[in-house]
Design a protein around this motif. Structure first.
Motif, short mmCIF file in Angstrom:
data_model
loop_
_atom_site.label_atom_id
_atom_site.label_comp_id
_atom_site.label_asym_id
_atom_site.label_seq_id
_atom_site.Cartn_x
_atom_site.Cartn_y
_atom_site.Cartn_z
N MET A 82 0.83 -1.21 0.00
CA MET A 82 0.00 0.00 0.00
C MET A 82 0.86 1.26 0.00
SD MET A 82 -2.98 -1.30 2.65
CE MET A 82 -3.12 0.28 3.36
N ALA A 83 1.90 1.27 0.82
CA ALA A 83 2.78 2.44 0.89
C ALA A 83 3.50 2.68 -0.42
CB ALA A 83 3.78 2.26 2.03
N VAL A 84 3.95 1.61 -1.04
CA VAL A 84 4.66 1.73 -2.32
C VAL A 84 3.72 2.26 -3.40
CG1 VAL A 84 5.65 0.30 -4.15
CG2 VAL A 84 6.48 0.08 -1.83
N GLU A 85 2.49 1.82 -3.40
CA GLU A 85 1.52 2.33 -4.37
C GLU A 85 1.27 3.82 -4.18
OE1 GLU A 85 -0.09 0.96 -7.03
OE2 GLU A 85 1.20 -0.77 -6.76
N ILE A 86 1.17 4.27 -2.94
CA ILE A 86 0.95 5.69 -2.67
C ILE A 86 2.16 6.51 -3.12
CG2 ILE A 86 0.70 7.39 -0.81
CD1 ILE A 86 -1.00 5.25 0.65
#
Length: 158
Positions: A82-86
């Motif tokens: 999720m963090a990488v996508e953001i």
């Protein structure tokens, strides 16, 4: 070879050089985007294995430390994804915005430098559509290269 044919042969080189410059104007966000995409690919490849181990540990043992560890690792991978996508979405947008702003500035300065005679060559609204719509599409050149290069990793690693 005629002069007209010779100019036509170099036109593609000019376009390629311009798109390469537009890609470079994405700034430091392109490496951030590449790192985010690579990390996302690594998480995508690791998650099925970790989830399988977590499920096996829960089914086999119940509440021992091994099952808890694999469940936590799986949760960590989901959060990392999720963090990488953001980060990737922000970096891609910032890169595209920077490149588009540079390209629009360059185009408007060129049109103003040429003067009124440029308006006679193009149809009504053509210059406006090139500066507003087409520059936004061309501003995505660097992002497209990064995404195309990193999109091949998950199928290759699977």
């Amino acid at each position: 070879m005629s002069v007209a044919r010779d100019r036509g042969a170099w036109k593609g080189v000019y376009v390629s050089a311009t798109l390469a410059r537009v890609g470079r104007k994405g700034g430091a966000w392109l490496p951030v985007m590449a790192l985010a995409a690579l990390t996302g690919s690594a998480v995508t490849l690791a998650l099925p294995s970790v989830l399988g181990r977590a499920i096996d540990a829960v089914v086999a043992g119940g509440a021992d430390a091994s099952s808890g560890r694999w469940v936590l690792v799986a949760c960590g991978l989901v959060l990392l994804s999720m963090a990488v996508e953001i980060v990737g979405a922000y970096a891609g947008t910032a890169s595209t915005a920077g490149a588009t702003a540079w390209l629009r500035d360059r185009m408007v300065r060129h049109v103003l430098a040429v003067g009124p005679r440029a308006g006679r060559v193009f149809d009504n609204g053509d210059l406006v559509s090139r500066v507003s719509g087409n520059a936004a599409e061309a501003g995505q050149a660097g992002l497209a290269v990064v995404l195309a290069a990193t999109a091949e990793l998950p199928p290759a690693g699977a």
